[in-house]
Design an enzyme around this catalytic site. Structure first.
Site, short mmCIF file in Angstrom:
data_model
loop_
_atom_site.label_atom_id
_atom_site.label_comp_id
_atom_site.label_asym_id
_atom_site.label_seq_id
_atom_site.Cartn_x
_atom_site.Cartn_y
_atom_site.Cartn_z
N ARG A 1 -4.63 -5.31 23.87
CA ARG A 1 -3.82 -4.36 24.65
C ARG A 1 -3.68 -3.05 23.86
NH1 ARG A 1 1.64 -3.68 24.64
NH2 ARG A 1 1.90 -5.55 23.39
N SER B 1 0.82 -1.22 0.00
CA SER B 1 0.00 0.00 0.00
C SER B 1 0.85 1.27 0.00
CB SER B 1 -0.90 0.01 1.23
OG SER B 1 -1.70 -1.14 1.25
N GLY B 2 1.84 1.36 0.89
CA GLY B 2 2.64 2.57 1.01
C GLY B 2 3.52 2.80 -0.20
N GLU C 1 -9.75 -11.16 15.24
CA GLU C 1 -10.49 -11.19 13.96
C GLU C 1 -10.66 -12.63 13.47
OE1 GLU C 1 -9.49 -6.73 12.25
OE2 GLU C 1 -8.34 -8.41 11.44
N GLU D 1 -26.68 7.43 16.79
CA GLU D 1 -27.24 8.62 17.45
C GLU D 1 -26.86 8.67 18.93
OE1 GLU D 1 -31.55 8.89 17.86
OE2 GLU D 1 -31.72 6.72 17.66
N LYS E 1 -9.10 -10.81 4.59
CA LYS E 1 -9.71 -10.95 5.93
C LYS E 1 -11.12 -10.41 5.95
CE LYS E 1 -9.77 -7.69 8.31
NZ LYS E 1 -8.70 -7.09 9.09
N TYR F 1 -3.84 -3.21 -9.44
CA TYR F 1 -2.65 -2.53 -8.90
C TYR F 1 -1.56 -2.43 -9.95
CZ TYR F 1 -3.58 -1.56 -3.98
OH TYR F 1 -4.04 -1.00 -2.82
N GLY G 1 1.95 -10.91 16.75
CA GLY G 1 2.58 -9.68 16.28
C GLY G 1 3.32 -9.88 14.96
N THR H 1 0.79 -6.73 1.82
CA THR H 1 0.04 -7.43 2.88
C THR H 1 -1.44 -7.11 2.83
OG1 THR H 1 1.97 -7.37 4.33
CG2 THR H 1 -0.16 -7.71 5.39
N CYS H 2 -1.79 -5.84 2.74
CA CYS H 2 -3.21 -5.48 2.87
C CYS H 2 -4.05 -6.15 1.80
CB CYS H 2 -3.36 -3.96 2.81
SG CYS H 2 -5.08 -3.47 2.93
N TYR I 1 -5.13 -7.66 17.15
CA TYR I 1 -6.07 -7.49 16.04
C TYR I 1 -6.31 -8.82 15.31
CZ TYR I 1 -5.31 -2.33 15.58
OH TYR I 1 -5.26 -0.98 15.73
N CYS J 1 -5.84 -7.10 5.19
CA CYS J 1 -7.14 -6.42 5.27
C CYS J 1 -8.19 -6.94 4.31
CB CYS J 1 -6.99 -4.93 4.98
SG CYS J 1 -5.42 -4.20 5.37
N GLU K 1 9.28 -5.59 -6.49
CA GLU K 1 8.42 -6.43 -5.64
C GLU K 1 8.89 -7.88 -5.75
OE1 GLU K 1 5.94 -6.07 -3.26
OE2 GLU K 1 6.22 -8.24 -3.20
N HIS L 1 -32.39 8.97 13.64
CA HIS L 1 -33.19 8.02 14.41
C HIS L 1 -34.01 7.12 13.48
CE1 HIS L 1 -35.15 6.55 17.99
NE2 HIS L 1 -36.30 6.62 17.35
P1 NDP Z 1 -0.67 -7.23 17.85
O1 NDP Z 1 0.57 -6.52 18.17
O2 NDP Z 1 -1.93 -6.48 17.64
O3 NDP Z 1 -0.96 -8.30 18.99
C1 NDP Z 1 0.01 -9.25 19.36
C2 NDP Z 1 -0.59 -10.17 20.41
O4 NDP Z 1 0.27 -11.25 20.65
C3 NDP Z 1 -0.81 -9.47 21.75
O5 NDP Z 1 -2.00 -9.94 22.29
C4 NDP Z 1 0.40 -9.92 22.56
O6 NDP Z 1 0.11 -10.02 23.94
C5 NDP Z 1 0.61 -11.31 22.03
N1 NDP Z 1 1.98 -11.79 22.10
C6 NDP Z 1 3.11 -11.19 21.65
N2 NDP Z 1 4.17 -11.97 21.86
C7 NDP Z 1 3.73 -13.09 22.46
C8 NDP Z 1 4.35 -14.28 22.93
N3 NDP Z 1 5.66 -14.47 22.80
N4 NDP Z 1 3.58 -15.23 23.52
C9 NDP Z 1 2.25 -15.04 23.63
N5 NDP Z 1 1.60 -13.95 23.20
C10 NDP Z 1 2.33 -12.97 22.62
O7 NDP Z 1 -0.30 -8.14 16.59
P2 NDP Z 1 -1.16 -8.86 15.46
O8 NDP Z 1 -0.29 -9.98 15.00
O9 NDP Z 1 -2.54 -9.17 15.92
O10 NDP Z 1 -1.28 -7.75 14.34
C11 NDP Z 1 -0.11 -7.11 13.85
C12 NDP Z 1 -0.43 -5.71 13.39
O11 NDP Z 1 -1.17 -5.74 12.20
C13 NDP Z 1 -1.32 -4.91 14.36
O12 NDP Z 1 -0.58 -4.28 15.36
C14 NDP Z 1 -2.00 -3.96 13.46
O13 NDP Z 1 -1.22 -2.80 13.37
C15 NDP Z 1 -2.06 -4.66 12.13
N6 NDP Z 1 -3.41 -5.14 11.86
C16 NDP Z 1 -4.44 -4.27 11.76
C17 NDP Z 1 -5.72 -4.71 11.51
C18 NDP Z 1 -6.84 -3.73 11.43
O14 NDP Z 1 -6.57 -2.55 11.32
N7 NDP Z 1 -8.09 -4.16 11.51
C19 NDP Z 1 -6.02 -6.12 11.33
C20 NDP Z 1 -4.88 -6.96 11.48
C21 NDP Z 1 -3.62 -6.48 11.72
P3 NDP Z 1 0.12 -8.74 24.93
O15 NDP Z 1 -1.16 -8.04 24.70
O16 NDP Z 1 0.21 -9.32 26.27
O17 NDP Z 1 1.32 -7.95 24.54
#
Ligand code: NDP
Length: 458
Positions: free
Chosen positions: A204, A15-16, A181, A440, A51, A99, A261, A42-43, A177, A48, A35, A435
């Site tokens: 979080r 995207s970027g 999802e 609202e 999904k 694209y 993550g 990814t998106c 996220y 996105c 590429e 309404h």
């Molecule tokens: P996130 O950073 O959102 O969440 C990671 C999760 O994994 C947290 O709950 C974290 O726990 C947990 N975690 C991290 N390390 C460990 C570990 N070693 N053991 C167990 N649990 C762990 O990552 P995602 O992979 O869900 O998504 C990545 C990014 O993609 C997002 O940050 C977002 O920016 C983007 N995204 C956006 C979407 C949207 O806009 N709708 C949809 C999907 C992705 P804790 O909370 O305790 O840290």
């Protein structure tokens, strides 16, 4: 003759990278984009878009059930998962084609293969060298997996989007996220879902009420949570997999998915070799203009790990093109960025959380409503909606809007404009509601919660 082959060389056609390259080309820059996989990033290809298509599919499960309350008799219905995945893949092919066409029509040269910096102005790709005055790194991110024994047995969101067969049961590790999802998608498709989170609540970083409310709604839909639990190992069993978790328990399931993550894609492209500094998370360290420590090398999107959202990457890419090729200097603006989680029910949020507001502002007023949406008076479904406003008492400015419930992403997008304009609670109150709608409620919340506001929404 020009000193370099290109004015701008972009590495990564997500995207970027695509947005920045096209904008630069529109101002007459000679642009190439490299590429390694497929144009779209990814998106479009692994995030996105696919999904959201699966989320649409998931919604039908409840729609069929809810229809009965409105007098409909719905006959036998079942989800043909393989057909859904085929349809989704056809749509991704179509988007990939669009694209590619958009880039070509903008005059951007597409170079297929993995690019690597040889020096700050030279890029090697498939054995050929190209030179460029400016380089834009837009290589995005990739799922990061915990180093536990048997991790090779787990899938990530990449594979979850391409499953040919739906598992009967899945354990999803993570509470962010992606995890919530996919928990929603799989649960609606009839899969037994166990979500393993190391914290006590999902999401979080989101407002505490949002976290608690969403988790409670997910439980109602049948997602099982194992909180304060960490993955220890994954073993193959005769029928599927066993996820061993701390404290010494095991979850037997057909599939284990890891969503813990994503990490920036900075390895193997010569960044550090040419002097580009990475931060602690191995993301490209950039200044407020998206410039790296090498003056002609910039980076945008997830590879910089600022706010990892597609529209932010697009904004960063275009801001760079405006700055460099249109004499229109724009620093990317990362304030009041709205975001949504396409969970079931979805979440939308813009601005700061109650906890942040209490930390950063003198006095804070909280308005919160939770109610049964009108639709469910007849459907009989036990699903509630929660909305919350965080207001600065001194200035009356609305600092945060948070929602869990149907259409939250659609509603919060509009409120994000209001926050960008610095709207006050009084202006929210002066706005006439539509309404009957859920939205609202955001302009009719009159009673602030008593202080201290420690209790979460019911
Ligand atoms: P996130 O950073 O959102 O969440 C990671 C999760 O994994 C947290 O709950 C974290 O726990 C947990 N975690 C991290 N390390 C460990 C570990 N070693 N053991 C167990 N649990 C762990 O990552 P995602 O992979 O869900 O998504 C990545 C990014 O993609 C997002 O940050 C977002 O920016 C983007 N995204 C956006 C979407 C949207 O806009 N709708 C949809 C999907 C992705 P804790 O909370 O305790 O840290």
């Amino acid at each position: 003759m020009a000193k370099y082959d290109f004015d701008l060389f972009t590495i990564g056609a997500g995207s970027g990278g695509v947005a920045g390259s096209r904008r630069a080309a529109s101002y007459g820059a000679r642009v190439a984009i490299a590429e390694a996989v497929r144009v779209g990033g990814t998106c479009v290809l692994r995030g996105c878009v696919p999904k959201k298509l699966l989320v649409y599919a998931a919604h039908f499960a409840e729609e069929f059930e809810d229809a009965a309350g409105f007098g409909w008799s719905v006959g036998e219905h079942r989800l043909d998962w393989a057909r859904l995945i085929d349809a989704k893949d056809r749509e991704l092919d179509r988007l990939n084609g669009i694209y590619v066409k958009l880039l070509r029509d903008s005059g951007v040269a597409i170079l297929e293969g993995r690019a690597r910096l040889v020096d700050p102005h030279t890029i090697e790709i498939s054995g050929k060298s190209y030179t460029a005055e400016t380089v834009m790194i837009a290589t995005g991110g990739w799922p990061s997996l915990p180093a536990i024994p048997g991790i090779e047995h787990a899938i990530t969101s990449n594979e979850a989007l391409d499953l040919k067969v739906l598992p009967r049961s899945i354990a999803i590790v993570g509470g962010g996220y992606i995890a919530v999802e996919f928990a929603g998608i799989f649960r609606a498709a009839g899969v037994a879902v166990t979500q393993v989170i190391r914290a006590d609540k999902v999401l979080r970083g989101f407002d505490e009420d949002v976290r608690q409310f969403l988790q409670a709604e997910m439980v109602k839909k049948g997602v099982q949570f194992r909180t304060a639990t960490r993955p220890e190992s994954i073993e193959r069993t005769a029928t599927g997999f066993r996820l061993v978790v701390d404290p010494g328990e095991a979850i037997d399931c057909d599939l284990v998915m890891i969503a813990t993550g994503r990490a920036p894609n900075t390895a193997g492209i010569g960044l550090e070799e040419v002097g580009v500094a990475l931060n602690k998370k191995k993301a490209v360290a950039v200044d407020e203009w998206s410039r790296s420590t090498v003056p002609n090398i910039y980076a945008v999107g997830d590879v910089t790990d600022r706010i990892n959202l597609t529209p932010v990457a697009i904004h960063e890419g275009r801001a760079l093109a405006e700055t460099l090729y249109n004499s229109n200097p724009i620093k990317p603006d990362h304030t009041n960025v709205p975001s949504a989680v396409f969970s079931q029910p979805p979440v939308g949020a813009v601005g700061i959380t109650e906890a942040q507001a209490r930390e950063w502002h003198q006095g804070v007023d909280i308005y919160r409503a939770s109610f049964r949406p009108m639709k469910h008076t007849l459907s009989g479904r036990d699903e509630r909606t929660m909305m919350k406003l965080v207001v600065d008492r001194r200035t009356d400015r609305v600092l945060g809007c948070h929602m869990v419930g149907a259409d939250a992403p659609e509603i919060i997008q509009g409120l994000a404009i209001a926050l960008k304009c610095g709207a006050t609670k009084r202006q929210f109150d002066q706005t006439i509601g539509i309404h009957p709608s859920a939205a609202e409620e955001f302009v009719t919340m009159r009673d602030k919660l008593p202080e201290p506001v420690a209790k979460a929404a019911d």
